[in-house]
Scaffold this motif. Structure first.
Motif, mmCIF file in Angstrom:
data_model
loop_
_atom_site.group_PDB
_atom_site.id
_atom_site.type_symbol
_atom_site.label_atom_id
_atom_site.label_comp_id
_atom_site.label_asym_id
_atom_site.label_seq_id
_atom_site.Cartn_x
_atom_site.Cartn_y
_atom_site.Cartn_z
ATOM 1 N N ASP A 22 0.829 -1.213 0.000
ATOM 2 C CA ASP A 22 0.000 0.000 0.000
ATOM 3 C C ASP A 22 0.861 1.259 0.000
ATOM 4 O OD1 ASP A 22 -2.320 -1.481 -0.015
ATOM 5 O OD2 ASP A 22 -2.592 -1.414 2.161
ATOM 6 N N GLU A 23 1.993 1.213 0.709
ATOM 7 C CA GLU A 23 2.893 2.372 0.752
ATOM 8 C C GLU A 23 3.487 2.657 -0.623
ATOM 9 O OE1 GLU A 23 2.169 1.216 4.785
ATOM 10 O OE2 GLU A 23 2.680 0.054 3.009
ATOM 11 N N THR A 31 -4.163 4.354 -7.740
ATOM 12 C CA THR A 31 -5.311 3.690 -7.124
ATOM 13 C C THR A 31 -5.429 2.294 -7.724
ATOM 14 O OG1 THR A 31 -6.867 4.482 -8.807
ATOM 15 C CG2 THR A 31 -6.521 5.887 -6.872
ATOM 16 N N SER A 32 -6.279 1.462 -7.127
ATOM 17 C CA SER A 32 -6.412 0.082 -7.575
ATOM 18 C C SER A 32 -6.861 -0.026 -9.030
ATOM 19 C CB SER A 32 -7.389 -0.678 -6.674
ATOM 20 O OG SER A 32 -8.664 -0.054 -6.676
ATOM 21 N N ARG A 63 -2.449 -11.105 2.774
ATOM 22 C CA ARG A 63 -2.217 -9.723 2.340
ATOM 23 C C ARG A 63 -2.070 -9.648 0.824
ATOM 24 N NH1 ARG A 63 2.611 -8.808 5.007
ATOM 25 N NH2 ARG A 63 1.433 -8.319 6.885
ATOM 26 N N PHE A 67 -4.585 -8.001 -2.096
ATOM 27 C CA PHE A 67 -4.065 -6.996 -3.021
ATOM 28 C C PHE A 67 -4.335 -7.394 -4.466
ATOM 29 C CE2 PHE A 67 -0.718 -4.960 -5.538
ATOM 30 C CZ PHE A 67 -0.815 -3.652 -5.097
ATOM 31 N N LYS A 70 -7.655 -6.615 -6.009
ATOM 32 C CA LYS A 70 -7.922 -5.216 -6.365
ATOM 33 C C LYS A 70 -7.312 -4.833 -7.708
ATOM 34 C CE LYS A 70 -6.002 -3.494 -2.649
ATOM 35 N NZ LYS A 70 -5.539 -2.512 -1.629
#
Length: 210
Positions: A22-23, A31-32, A63, A67, A70
């Motif tokens: 995410d970072e 964005t996704s 995790r 991800f 998305k």
């Protein structure tokens, strides 16, 4: 305006295990809807007979799965077929990297994040794919470049993530400190050294963040 980001399996896996996915996306103001991964990523990274073969821990696997859900998927139709064929014929560029690089070359507004240095060197030392390397000039982001961006804004957190899992990447383990945490300046210098070495082998291919 959000920028399209293409990410290879190696970078995905390492960033997921470090808990930095995410970072990274935030650092590129993405964005996704603008994230693209190989359509085969979920099968390659989660082998049917051993789901944790690559992720090692359930938390990292969960995790990464979340991800991937998305992200958009890349397939052979995502790239110029002539570029893809040319890349597939080059030694040291596997099929996944070939698709990623060909898609990046086809879509001029994109960035390619990859942990596969061998494929980048092969790309820039083979005349048959010179068109691809020219098209991608300044738009390829190596893993060390990703971390150079991250430490500018979240040094302590990023260092903690890397040092907590020293088995993931040998070069990053050394840069961030083995027996004791390295200073911000030492980390910057270490990352810059690895990046400089790769730039010397790939010319203008790599992204210049600052």
């Amino acid at each position: 305006m959000d920028r399209t980001i293409l990410i290879d399996n190696d970078a995905l896996l390492k960033l997921a295990r470090y808990n930095l996915l995410d970072e990274v996306i935030a650092s590129f103001n993405c964005t996704s809807t603008n994230l693209f991964v190989l359509a085969t990523a979920k099968y390659s990274l989660f082998p049917a007979k051993n789901r944790l073969r690559f992720c090692k821990e359930e938390i990292s696997a969960s995790r990464l799965e979340a991800f991937l859900q998305k992200c958009n998927s890349l397939n052979a139709q995502s790239a110029d077929p002539e570029l893809l064929d040319a890349l597939n014929a080059v030694q040291n560029i596997d099929a996944g990297e070939a698709l990623l690089l060909a898609t990046g070359a086809t879509n001029q507004g994109s960035l390619v994040i990859t942990g596969d240095k061998r494929s980048l060197i092969a790309l820039c030392t083979n005349d048959s794919v010179a068109q691809v390397s020219r098209s991608l000039a300044g738009r390829v982001v190596s893993l060390e470049l990703v971390f150079l961006l991250l430490v500018e804004h979240q040094f302590t957190y990023v260092q903690e993530c890397v040092r907590a899992k020293p088995d993931i990447d040998k070069a990053l383990k050394i840069v961030f400190g083995v027996t004791a945490p390295a200073s911000f300046e030492v980390v910057q210098e270490g990352l810059a050294s690895y990046i400089s070495h790769l730039r010397s082998a790939t010319g203008t291919l790599l992204y210049t963040p600052f």
